[in-house]
Structures are given as C-alpha cells and as structure tokens.
Design a protein around this motif. Structure first.
Motif, PDB file in Angstrom:
ATOM      1  N   ARG A  27       1.582  14.145  -2.922  1.00 52.94           N
ATOM      2  CA  ARG A  27       1.800  12.746  -3.282  1.00 52.94           C
ATOM      3  C   ARG A  27       3.087  12.596  -4.070  1.00 52.94           C
ATOM      4  NH1 ARG A  27      -3.905  13.237  -4.985  1.00 52.94           N
ATOM      5  NH2 ARG A  27      -5.230  12.190  -3.441  1.00 52.94           N
ATOM      6  N   THR A  28       3.741  11.459  -3.941  1.00 49.74           N
ATOM      7  CA  THR A  28       4.849  11.102  -4.819  1.00 49.74           C
ATOM      8  C   THR A  28       4.258  10.664  -6.157  1.00 49.74           C
ATOM      9  OG1 THR A  28       4.843   8.766  -4.197  1.00 49.74           O
ATOM     10  CG2 THR A  28       6.151  10.264  -2.823  1.00 49.74           C
ATOM     11  N   PRO A  29       5.078  10.564  -7.204  1.00 48.94           N
ATOM     12  CA  PRO A  29       4.545  10.070  -8.480  1.00 48.94           C
ATOM     13  C   PRO A  29       3.897   8.686  -8.375  1.00 48.94           C
ATOM     14  CG  PRO A  29       6.636  11.148  -8.848  1.00 48.94           C
ATOM     15  CD  PRO A  29       6.454  11.089  -7.356  1.00 48.94           C
ATOM     16  N   VAL A  30       4.503   7.785  -7.599  1.00 43.90           N
ATOM     17  CA  VAL A  30       3.905   6.456  -7.437  1.00 43.90           C
ATOM     18  C   VAL A  30       2.551   6.570  -6.752  1.00 43.90           C
ATOM     19  CG1 VAL A  30       4.139   4.227  -6.290  1.00 43.90           C
ATOM     20  CG2 VAL A  30       6.110   5.245  -7.423  1.00 43.90           C
ATOM     21  N   GLN A  31       2.469   7.400  -5.727  1.00 42.91           N
ATOM     22  CA  GLN A  31       1.192   7.593  -5.035  1.00 42.91           C
ATOM     23  C   GLN A  31       0.164   8.241  -5.952  1.00 42.91           C
ATOM     24  OE1 GLN A  31       2.675   9.890  -1.739  1.00 42.91           O
ATOM     25  NE2 GLN A  31       2.825   8.108  -0.383  1.00 42.91           N
ATOM     26  N   THR A  32       0.624   9.111  -6.858  1.00 38.97           N
ATOM     27  CA  THR A  32      -0.298   9.761  -7.794  1.00 38.97           C
ATOM     28  C   THR A  32      -0.917   8.741  -8.738  1.00 38.97           C
ATOM     29  OG1 THR A  32       0.946  11.834  -7.699  1.00 38.97           O
ATOM     30  CG2 THR A  32      -0.479  11.502  -9.613  1.00 38.97           C
ATOM     31  N   VAL A  33      -0.095   7.867  -9.320  1.00 40.63           N
ATOM     32  CA  VAL A  33      -0.628   6.859 -10.237  1.00 40.63           C
ATOM     33  C   VAL A  33      -1.493   5.863  -9.472  1.00 40.63           C
ATOM     34  CG1 VAL A  33      -0.038   5.033 -11.865  1.00 40.63           C
ATOM     35  CG2 VAL A  33       1.269   7.162 -11.858  1.00 40.63           C
ATOM     36  N   GLN A  34      -1.096   5.521  -8.259  1.00 42.08           N
ATOM     37  CA  GLN A  34      -1.927   4.623  -7.464  1.00 42.08           C
ATOM     38  C   GLN A  34      -3.268   5.279  -7.147  1.00 42.08           C
ATOM     39  OE1 GLN A  34      -1.040   1.302  -6.631  1.00 42.08           O
ATOM     40  NE2 GLN A  34      -3.266   1.338  -6.274  1.00 42.08           N
ATOM     41  N   HIS A  35      -3.258   6.589  -6.907  1.00 43.08           N
ATOM     42  CA  HIS A  35      -4.509   7.317  -6.671  1.00 43.08           C
ATOM     43  C   HIS A  35      -5.396   7.267  -7.918  1.00 43.08           C
ATOM     44  CE1 HIS A  35      -7.319  10.398  -5.355  1.00 43.08           C
ATOM     45  NE2 HIS A  35      -7.085  11.060  -6.477  1.00 43.08           N
ATOM     46  N   ILE A  36      -4.807   7.410  -9.095  1.00 40.18           N
ATOM     47  CA  ILE A  36      -5.570   7.318 -10.344  1.00 40.18           C
ATOM     48  C   ILE A  36      -6.236   5.941 -10.439  1.00 40.18           C
ATOM     49  CG2 ILE A  36      -5.364   7.219 -12.862  1.00 40.18           C
ATOM     50  CD1 ILE A  36      -3.176   9.369 -12.632  1.00 40.18           C
ATOM     51  N   ILE A  37      -5.493   4.901 -10.074  1.00 40.24           N
ATOM     52  CA  ILE A  37      -6.049   3.544 -10.104  1.00 40.24           C
ATOM     53  C   ILE A  37      -7.190   3.399  -9.094  1.00 40.24           C
ATOM     54  CG2 ILE A  37      -5.544   1.121  -9.585  1.00 40.24           C
ATOM     55  CD1 ILE A  37      -2.699   1.649 -10.677  1.00 40.24           C
ATOM     56  N   ASP A  38      -6.937   3.860  -7.860  1.00 35.30           N
ATOM     57  CA  ASP A  38      -7.926   3.687  -6.804  1.00 35.30           C
ATOM     58  C   ASP A  38      -9.189   4.504  -7.054  1.00 35.30           C
ATOM     59  OD1 ASP A  38      -6.135   2.030  -5.534  1.00 35.30           O
ATOM     60  OD2 ASP A  38      -5.386   3.570  -4.160  1.00 35.30           O
ATOM     61  N   GLU A  39      -9.019   5.728  -7.562  1.00 39.38           N
ATOM     62  CA  GLU A  39     -10.158   6.637  -7.718  1.00 39.38           C
ATOM     63  C   GLU A  39     -10.920   6.391  -9.011  1.00 39.38           C
ATOM     64  OE1 GLU A  39     -12.920   9.519  -6.895  1.00 39.38           O
ATOM     65  OE2 GLU A  39     -11.381   8.709  -5.545  1.00 39.38           O
ATOM     66  N   TYR A  40     -10.201   6.090 -10.092  1.00 41.04           N
ATOM     67  CA  TYR A  40     -10.844   5.997 -11.400  1.00 41.04           C
ATOM     68  C   TYR A  40     -10.811   4.583 -11.995  1.00 41.04           C
ATOM     69  CZ  TYR A  40     -10.421  11.005 -10.836  1.00 41.04           C
ATOM     70  OH  TYR A  40     -10.496  12.279 -10.332  1.00 41.04           O
ATOM     71  N   GLY A  41      -9.816   3.788 -11.620  1.00 38.71           N
ATOM     72  CA  GLY A  41      -9.724   2.437 -12.158  1.00 38.71           C
ATOM     73  C   GLY A  41     -10.585   1.431 -11.434  1.00 38.71           C
ATOM     74  N   LYS A  42     -10.992   1.737 -10.207  1.00 35.49           N
ATOM     75  CA  LYS A  42     -11.790   0.788  -9.439  1.00 35.49           C
ATOM     76  C   LYS A  42     -13.285   1.054  -9.535  1.00 35.49           C
ATOM     77  CE  LYS A  42      -8.093  -0.615  -6.323  1.00 35.49           C
ATOM     78  NZ  LYS A  42      -7.613  -0.764  -4.929  1.00 35.49           N
ATOM     79  N   ARG A  43     -13.663   1.935 -10.454  1.00 33.27           N
ATOM     80  CA  ARG A  43     -15.082   2.116 -10.738  1.00 33.27           C
ATOM     81  C   ARG A  43     -15.551   0.983 -11.649  1.00 33.27           C
ATOM     82  NH1 ARG A  43     -15.429   8.764 -11.624  1.00 33.27           N
ATOM     83  NH2 ARG A  43     -14.413   9.261  -9.626  1.00 33.27           N
ATOM     84  N   GLN A  44     -16.848   0.802 -11.733  1.00 38.54           N
ATOM     85  CA  GLN A  44     -17.422  -0.311 -12.498  1.00 38.54           C
ATOM     86  C   GLN A  44     -17.046  -0.210 -13.975  1.00 38.54           C
ATOM     87  OE1 GLN A  44     -21.772  -0.401 -13.244  1.00 38.54           O
ATOM     88  NE2 GLN A  44     -21.744  -2.384 -12.206  1.00 38.54           N
TER      89      GLN A  44
END
Length: 282
Positions: A69-86
C-alpha cells in the motif's frame, strides 16, 4: 509479534515534492499529512505518525499494515478497517466520520488497541485518560502527573497521542465555545517542569503534527489566569463508553502554548488545553 517488515515503502514517496502525503522528520521517520485524506483525518493520520515514531514493534506494525500500500492507502485502510466500526460513545454511528468531525479520543484509543491486537501476538497495554485536574490536586501536582505519564510512555517506546482543544475564553463561568480539536503525537517531553520568569510552571514538549506535516514544539503550562472549560470522565459498560461532563472554572486543565498556532490576540481571547491522551499502560 508477527514478522516485522522494513519501512522501505517510505522511499517510494520521497520524490513527490513538497505536497507529498508523507514528509520526513529529523530521524527520517515518516510524517503523514492529513490533508492527503481529509481535513478531519487528524485521528487516523496520528495513528500512522504514532507508529512511525514509535519503537521497533510499532514500526513493524506500520510496515505490516503498509505492505503493498501507499501511505495514503495505508491511512485509508486504517479508516476503513478500524474507523468504520461502531462507535463506543454513540452506537448509532461509526467511530470516524464527518458526523463527529473526525474521530473522538475514546474511539481513537480503541482504534489503536484494535490495530495492535490484530498485528501483535502479545499487544502492549494502552491507556486513555482525560487530562483534567483532580479536585484534591494542586496545579503543580497536576502538571507533574501528566508529564510523568507522558515521559514514561515515551521512554518505553510508545509516543503519546494527545488531543488538544481550543476554547473561546468566557466571563462569569459561562460555557465556552469550542473552536477546534486536534490530535497530535508527542515524542518528547520534560518530565520535570520548570518555572518561567513569571513563575508559571511549564514543561516543553515536541510533537508531530499531521496538519503541517512537520515536527513542532510547545509547552504544557499551568494557566496564568483562571478559565472555564468542560471536563470529562468515562467508564466502559461492555462495549459502550459512558461519558460524564462537568463544567469547571479555575485551572481545570493544563494550557498548551504552541507559538506556531498563535495569531494576533488569540491567546487573549482563546485558550488551548490538553484534553485527552492515549499512552502506554503500566
């Protein structure tokens, strides 16, 4: 710990120019700029900077997350995987999003915990605390307690994720208007506070700012003048975080002074305070 990868992925973005999503600190640690995602992305961006400025274990987790992943994709992954939980504080919404102006401190603590649990066989303990003064505590002891927490965590290899809030100063104990909130990563702090020429105790600290993409400097200070601000406590009941608010006048929180944040007469009409921190548990 799962196999640690190297951080060679940083090299791929070093030639993208001054607006690249990642800048580099004094020791070549990556500093992610939140603007590459969104203006409200200081929380997830601070997780990237927290790991890039941590010990080998935290750097290894970031390398594992960043593989392919690029750095942008890494932070977006953090958002998608951990930020979109309840959300733990408001179960009707997700942890991260425009409804919350990004992510709140307690939910960011949980994101950090979940991230480590998913990538380490024996994740270290993390602690999240609101940073208000205890009623029986002197302002001096308050400052020493907070700087002690920060210093011990940093010494153990875990930088501190600090949430700062700026309020409009009020008179007669009225409720202040919050102007902004921002997550930064504290990488160094004076454990023993010093006194300035006006006898105000303070502790200098160094932090990584995802807004500017640079290392900056500030001070934790016992406020010279009394002010009014809300303070909070929380407790977990299952997966729900229940928060209690109390409006207090005096010196309920430590003031934060950052020269690069000041403009005009902002320090006279506004006050920035240390609100919450995530750091290594005992």
């Amino acid at each position: 710990m799962k196999p640690a990868l190297t951080l060679l992925f940083f090299a791929s973005i070093s030639t993208l120019g001054c607006q690249a999503p990642v800048a580099f600190g004094q020791n070549e640690e990556g500093i992610f700029r939140q603007g590459a995602i969104a203006d409200i992305a200081c929380g997830p961006s601070s997780l990237f900077n927290w790991m890039s400025h941590g010990d080998l274990e935290l750097k290894g987790v970031l390398a594992e997350l960043s593989s392919g992943r690029t750095p942008v994709q890494t932070v977006q992954h953090i958002i998608d995987e951990y930020g979109k939980r309840q959300s733990a504080t408001n179960p009707s919404v997700k942890r991260y999003g425009p409804h919350n102006g990004g992510v709140g401190s307690v939910n960011l603590l949980l994101m950090a915990k979940d991230l480590l649990s998913d990538h380490l066989d024996s994740p270290r303990s993390l602690r999240g605390e609101y940073l208000h003064r205890i009623d029986s505590e002197s302002p001096e002891d308050h400052l020493k307690r907070i700087t002690g927490w920060f210093a011990r965590s940093i010494e153990s290899g875990v930088p501190v994720i600090q949430y700062m809030r700026r309020y409009q100063r009020t008179s007669h104990g009225g409720r202040p208007r919050m102007i902004f909130g921002h997550h930064v990563v504290v990488t160094a702090i004076e454990e023993q506070p010093s006194e300035s020429s006006n006898a105000t105790a303070r502790a200098a600290f160094t932090f990584v700012d995802s807004s500017s993409g640079r290392v900056d400097h500030g001070e934790l200070v016992i406020a010279k003048h009394e002010f009014t601000a809300p303070t909070f406590t929380y407790r977990f009941e299952g997966e729900r975080a229940l928060t209690t608010e109390k409006l207090r006048t005096g010196r309920p929180l430590l003031e934060i002074r950052v020269p690069s944040y000041e403009s005009g007469n902002s320090s006279k009409t506004e006050i920035m305070v240390a609100h919450f921190a995530t750091f290594a548990g005992n």
